[in-house]
Enzyme design. Structure first.
Site, short mmCIF file in Angstrom:
data_model
loop_
_atom_site.label_atom_id
_atom_site.label_comp_id
_atom_site.label_asym_id
_atom_site.label_seq_id
_atom_site.Cartn_x
_atom_site.Cartn_y
_atom_site.Cartn_z
N CYS A 45 0.81 -1.22 0.00
CA CYS A 45 0.00 0.00 0.00
C CYS A 45 0.85 1.26 0.00
O CYS A 45 0.36 2.33 -0.37
CB CYS A 45 -0.94 0.01 1.20
N ASN A 46 2.10 1.17 0.39
CA ASN A 46 2.90 2.40 0.46
C ASN A 46 4.28 2.27 -0.18
O ASN A 46 5.16 3.07 0.09
CB ASN A 46 3.07 2.85 1.92
N ALA A 185 -11.16 -8.86 2.29
CA ALA A 185 -10.82 -10.08 3.04
C ALA A 185 -9.39 -10.52 2.77
O ALA A 185 -9.08 -11.70 2.87
CB ALA A 185 -11.80 -11.20 2.69
N MET A 188 -4.45 -7.48 4.93
CA MET A 188 -4.68 -6.33 5.79
C MET A 188 -6.04 -6.42 6.47
O MET A 188 -6.18 -6.10 7.65
CB MET A 188 -4.57 -5.04 4.97
#
Length: 436
Positions: A45-46, A185, A188
């Site tokens: 995500c980053n 689901a 994370m």
């Protein structure tokens, strides 16, 4: 080579986000480069990072940059200012630091270990990860685990999930009296559901486009699995909504949330958006009663909670020590065949001389022959002892291969040049993980 939350604004990170299919396609394109032998892609995500074993540094960097630009649709000129490139020992130090969570939004967060493990597994399954990157990433996982077990790193590793739930409680009250809805689901989402259950959420529900996955997650966390069509009703009942899907568009838009809020007048609703690209349309935060904590908000808050100086020093020292250990092990692997070649040559000489002795003295007493053979072996072992010890010492100082040991073996012991060149050649430039 990579891009992370440190180097790029969130809007750009959203634009370079890749789903599983796009990540696999990028991996194939990277492997097609003439200078790239192995690839591992870490897309979270980053961050988007490429670890590669390469034969030509500049050619590989150019190919990786073009491939990432094409895969994400972001012009190369826009990407160049936020690219970072590490090679050789710096690349190894970087991936070890990433594994320890030192480069995470929440310093010390352990979730990155699972993400690296997944990246390694995908690379192994596709054949993109070979001998070199397998050694590098396996060692990185061990370093990350050691950092968490041998230091107080976990004390400072406030997670994005925990911080998001903390902010939500400020808006809707204690989680022990709240209904929590998890949208998605994946890994994370599993962490979200587990954390919410551990904190004693009054009720917990999971909704996902694939019913089987939401059912499995719900069963593991004591939650209720809902069908995707139940999402509007679930929004109307929830107090806290945490969303982290792999969707490339907004899962929760203004119209959907507005409709849910109209069914629950005067009840606040807190959203935590852990997805990149965002799951929740930014304008949702402007609706009355709604509060949205996006990834960049959580990142800023976590930055303010800095890790303790002594713990940080311990983890950094651990990384430095492990880089040295890794480099020594790689050099030993590189020069090991040289020692083996020397011993093979010595064994061949012993066999040849014993055969000559047998031809000249066919009636020699077997006991005497055995003693002669043993004496010859002892002489050879004594002669080889010093070179064997010396190469280990040179390897530890980084001079085993680079110092021309292969050439010295060839000249001093008259070894076959082609064979020695093969068995003693050093790893390609950069060793394991030339770029990150």
């Amino acid at each position: 080579m990579g891009i992370s939350h440190h180097s790029a604004p969130v809007s750009l990170l959203e634009r370079i986000s890749l789903d599983a299919a796009a990540a696999d396609a990028l991996t194939e394109v990277l492997l097609a480069g003439e200078h790239i032998d192995e690839v591992a892609l870490l897309a979270t995500c980053n961050r988007l990072e490429v670890y590669a074993e390469v034969s030509a540094f500049h050619g590989a960097v150019a190919h990786i940059g073009e491939a990432v630009s094409h895969a994400t649709g972001v012009d190369r000129d826009e990407l160049n200012p936020v690219f970072y490139v590490h090679y050789e020992d710096r690349a190894i130090a970087h991936v070890f630091s990433v594994a320890c969570g030192l480069d995470a939004m929440a310093v010390g967060e352990a979730q990155i270990l699972g993400q690296i493990r997944d990246a390694l597994a995908r690379g192994q399954a596709s054949g993109a990860v070979g001998h070199e990157l397998n050694l590098l990433l396996q060692h990185a996982l061990r370093v990350g685990k050691k950092a968490h077990s041998d230091t107080e790193l976990d004390r400072y590793g406030s997670s994005l999930v925990g911080t998001g739930l903390d902010r939500s409680e400020q808006h809707v009250g204690p989680i022990t009296g709240a209904s929590v809805l998890v949208v998605g689901a994946g890994a994370m989402s599993s962490l979200v559901a587990t954390t919410a259950a551990r904190r004693g959420a009054a009720s917990l529900a999971v909704v996902n486009r694939t019913p089987e996955r939401s059912t499995r997650l719900a069963a593991a966390t004591g939650a209720t699995a809902l069908a995707w069509d139940d999402l509007p009703d679930a929004l109307a009942e929830a107090d806290i909504v945490v969303s982290c899907t792999g969707a490339m568009g907004h899962v929760l838009d203004v119209a959907t949330v507005y409709a849910a809020m109209s069914r629950r007048p005067h009840r606040p609703l807190a959203f935590v958006d852990l997805a990149l690209p965002r799951d929740i349309e930014p304008e949702v935060a402007e609706l009355p009663g709604c509060a949205v904590s996006a990834l960049e908000d959580l990142g800023r808050e976590l930055k303010e909670a800095s890790i303790g100086g002594e713990t940080l020093r311990q983890v950094e020292d651990l990384v430095v020590a492990e880089v040295a250990t890794f480099l020594v092990s790689r050099r030993q692997e590189a020069v090991g065949p040289a020692v083996a070649a020397l011993r093979q040559h010595a064994a061949s000489v012993v066999r040849s001389e014993m055969a000559r002795l047998d031809a000249r003295a066919p009636d020699m007493d077997p006991v005497v022959r055995a003693e002669v053979k043993l004496a010859v072996h002892r002489v050879v072992e004594k002669l080889l002892h010093t070179p064997t010890v010396r190469v280990k010492e040179l390897t530890a100082r980084g001079r085993g291969v680079e110092g021309g040991y292969a050439d010295a073996l060839r000249e001093l012991f008259d070894l076959d040049h082609a064979h020695v060149s093969v068995v003693t050649r050093p790893p390609k430039r950069g060793g394991a993980g030339d770029l990150s």
